[in-house]
Design a protein around this motif. Sequence first.
Motif, PDB file in Angstrom:
ATOM      1  N   LEU A 102       0.816  -1.220   0.000  1.00  9.40           N
ATOM      2  CA  LEU A 102       0.000   0.000   0.000  1.00  9.40           C
ATOM      3  C   LEU A 102       0.850   1.269   0.000  1.00  9.40           C
ATOM      4  O   LEU A 102       0.360   2.345  -0.357  1.00  9.40           O
ATOM      5  N   LYS A 103       2.120   1.140   0.382  1.00  6.89           N
ATOM      6  CA  LYS A 103       3.006   2.301   0.408  1.00  6.89           C
ATOM      7  C   LYS A 103       3.701   2.539  -0.934  1.00  6.89           C
ATOM      8  O   LYS A 103       4.362   3.558  -1.113  1.00  6.89           O
ATOM      9  N   THR A 104       3.558   1.613  -1.869  1.00  5.49           N
ATOM     10  CA  THR A 104       4.288   1.727  -3.128  1.00  5.49           C
ATOM     11  C   THR A 104       3.707   2.814  -4.026  1.00  5.49           C
ATOM     12  O   THR A 104       2.542   3.219  -3.898  1.00  5.49           O
ATOM     13  N   ARG A 105       4.520   3.262  -4.965  1.00  2.00           N
ATOM     14  CA  ARG A 105       4.085   4.283  -5.915  1.00  2.00           C
ATOM     15  C   ARG A 105       2.926   3.778  -6.767  1.00  2.00           C
ATOM     16  O   ARG A 105       1.995   4.516  -7.083  1.00  2.00           O
ATOM     17  N   LEU A 106       2.973   2.476  -7.115  1.00  7.69           N
ATOM     18  CA  LEU A 106       1.895   1.909  -7.920  1.00  7.69           C
ATOM     19  C   LEU A 106       0.565   1.989  -7.188  1.00  7.69           C
ATOM     20  O   LEU A 106      -0.470   2.341  -7.788  1.00  7.69           O
ATOM     21  N   ALA A 107       0.560   1.670  -5.880  1.00  7.87           N
ATOM     22  CA  ALA A 107      -0.677   1.731  -5.103  1.00  7.87           C
ATOM     23  C   ALA A 107      -1.186   3.167  -5.022  1.00  7.87           C
ATOM     24  O   ALA A 107      -2.400   3.410  -5.132  1.00  7.87           O
ATOM     25  N   ARG A 108      -0.280   4.110  -4.862  1.00  6.43           N
ATOM     26  CA  ARG A 108      -0.696   5.522  -4.792  1.00  6.43           C
ATOM     27  C   ARG A 108      -1.266   5.983  -6.131  1.00  6.43           C
ATOM     28  O   ARG A 108      -2.140   6.856  -6.172  1.00  6.43           O
ATOM     29  N   THR A 109      -0.767   5.391  -7.219  1.00  5.63           N
ATOM     30  CA  THR A 109      -1.254   5.768  -8.544  1.00  5.63           C
ATOM     31  C   THR A 109      -2.616   5.156  -8.843  1.00  5.63           C
ATOM     32  O   THR A 109      -3.508   5.824  -9.394  1.00  5.63           O
ATOM     33  N   LEU A 110      -2.813   3.897  -8.474  1.00  2.29           N
ATOM     34  CA  LEU A 110      -4.021   3.178  -8.859  1.00  2.29           C
ATOM     35  C   LEU A 110      -5.171   3.320  -7.871  1.00  2.29           C
ATOM     36  O   LEU A 110      -6.339   3.223  -8.272  1.00  2.29           O
ATOM     37  N   LEU A 111      -4.874   3.551  -6.600  1.00  4.85           N
ATOM     38  CA  LEU A 111      -5.923   3.550  -5.574  1.00  4.85           C
ATOM     39  C   LEU A 111      -6.132   4.947  -5.008  1.00  4.85           C
ATOM     40  O   LEU A 111      -5.168   5.634  -4.655  1.00  4.85           O
ATOM     41  N   PRO A 112      -7.397   5.379  -4.898  1.00  2.00           N
ATOM     42  CA  PRO A 112      -7.676   6.668  -4.245  1.00  2.00           C
ATOM     43  C   PRO A 112      -7.208   6.634  -2.783  1.00  2.00           C
ATOM     44  O   PRO A 112      -7.125   5.565  -2.160  1.00  2.00           O
ATOM     45  N   ALA A 113      -6.933   7.786  -2.248  1.00  2.00           N
ATOM     46  CA  ALA A 113      -6.430   7.881  -0.880  1.00  2.00           C
ATOM     47  C   ALA A 113      -7.400   7.242   0.108  1.00  2.00           C
ATOM     48  O   ALA A 113      -6.983   6.546   1.052  1.00  2.00           O
ATOM     49  N   ALA A 114      -8.712   7.455  -0.083  1.00  2.00           N
ATOM     50  CA  ALA A 114      -9.695   6.891   0.845  1.00  2.00           C
ATOM     51  C   ALA A 114      -9.657   5.360   0.825  1.00  2.00           C
ATOM     52  O   ALA A 114      -9.778   4.699   1.867  1.00  2.00           O
ATOM     53  N   THR A 115      -9.473   4.799  -0.362  1.00  2.00           N
ATOM     54  CA  THR A 115      -9.395   3.334  -0.480  1.00  2.00           C
ATOM     55  C   THR A 115      -8.146   2.801   0.201  1.00  2.00           C
ATOM     56  O   THR A 115      -8.182   1.781   0.910  1.00  2.00           O
ATOM     57  N   ARG A 116      -7.015   3.498   0.009  1.00  2.00           N
ATOM     58  CA  ARG A 116      -5.778   3.065   0.649  1.00  2.00           C
ATOM     59  C   ARG A 116      -5.914   3.126   2.160  1.00  2.00           C
ATOM     60  O   ARG A 116      -5.480   2.208   2.874  1.00  2.00           O
ATOM     61  N   ASP A 117      -6.541   4.175   2.662  1.00  2.00           N
ATOM     62  CA  ASP A 117      -6.718   4.306   4.114  1.00  2.00           C
ATOM     63  C   ASP A 117      -7.606   3.194   4.661  1.00  2.00           C
ATOM     64  O   ASP A 117      -7.351   2.640   5.739  1.00  2.00           O
ATOM     65  N   ARG A 118      -8.660   2.854   3.924  1.00  2.00           N
ATOM     66  CA  ARG A 118      -9.575   1.799   4.372  1.00  2.00           C
ATOM     67  C   ARG A 118      -8.871   0.436   4.394  1.00  2.00           C
ATOM     68  O   ARG A 118      -9.010  -0.334   5.339  1.00  2.00           O
ATOM     69  N   LEU A 119      -8.081   0.154   3.351  1.00  2.00           N
ATOM     70  CA  LEU A 119      -7.353  -1.116   3.300  1.00  2.00           C
ATOM     71  C   LEU A 119      -6.264  -1.171   4.363  1.00  2.00           C
ATOM     72  O   LEU A 119      -5.992  -2.224   4.946  1.00  2.00           O
ATOM     73  N   TRP A 120      -5.630  -0.053   4.618  1.00  2.00           N
ATOM     74  CA  TRP A 120      -4.605   0.014   5.675  1.00  2.00           C
ATOM     75  C   TRP A 120      -5.223  -0.323   7.028  1.00  2.00           C
ATOM     76  O   TRP A 120      -4.682  -1.136   7.792  1.00  2.00           O
TER      77      TRP A 120
END
Length: 352
Positions: free
Chosen positions: A198-216
């Motif tokens: 989730l910390k990778t550049r690819l994840a930041r590119t493909l996933l909205p911030a809200a989605t990353r926060d929820r998965l985290w």
Amino acid sequence: MRREATLGRSVSVRGPGMHTGRVARVTIAPAPAGHGIRFTVPGAGPAVPATTVPWIASRMCTALALADGRKLRTIEHLMAALSASGIDNAEVTVEGTEIPILDGSASRWCALIDAAGRVVQDRPREFLRIRAPFQVDGMHGFLRAEPAEGFAVDVSTDRLPGFGVLRWGGPVDPASFRAEIAPSRSFGNASLIWRTLLKTRLARTLLPAATRDRLWARSFDAQTVRGDGPEPTRSRPEHSRPIGPDTDARMHPRDREPLLRGARPGRVAILLGGRVLGGARFPDEPVRHKTLDLVGDLSLAGRPILGRIVANCPTHALTFAFLTELMRHPECWEVVSAAEPAASRRGTTAST
């Protein structure tokens, strides 16, 4: 096991390494009495002894420094099997720079040693006998040696999300090692892997911030400790000795090196939410593997240990520091010969 021993014949195995992912071939051959365990990598200079002298910091494994500047990584499982099997002398040739991970345990190494046979040699074994408690603390854990008649361990870990406190203890001999310790596998925490992704550049590119926060946040959901477990082993601060600055300087890797490139199901146990995906070999498999690693790392003392080792969250670097600092306190240990149990060489530096 009052006399030194070697293998009855050479045995070989081939496979990929845990961290490099590269295939290596390992041949374990008989060696004369007094030889010790030595590793040879063709083209990398003379054989390297399996002691703390050539020990070099490496990420998530035990490694020895080779003469050409490279490392020989992940020796701990093989060393644990040799040590627990009572093999004092062997020449290990490695065509590669990492010992194969096999299935992540030491069972295959034990099977190879059993197939080769153990040959007793005409030389009394020497032991490192603990005379007084000695402890080092660091890296969120501790290791302590206590006097005992044989070799035993008491190991706990309380830093595995979802598992609470895990603890295993008992004597370590060829039978107990094969039945209770050797089958346990290296492990990786899926939640930590997921968070790293989730910390990778690819994840930041493909996933909205809200989605990353929820998965985290969800990656922590399964980390609640389940049920009542054992107490962790207890530190004894009154026996603790500091780690010297020169030892501390050697404990930390200084280079970027491959990490977990060879990790696959079948080579490593994946932990998630307090369970092992695909099933555990033991309910407390992770702490048994911690014990396996500890047995292998302690063999770098150069002699079998007579004493009880108590540890919480031991690491490869902390075990190196423990052995190094122990040698600086000869009042806490002595070298004894199996041929003359009453004789000792107190304060004589062991082969570390």
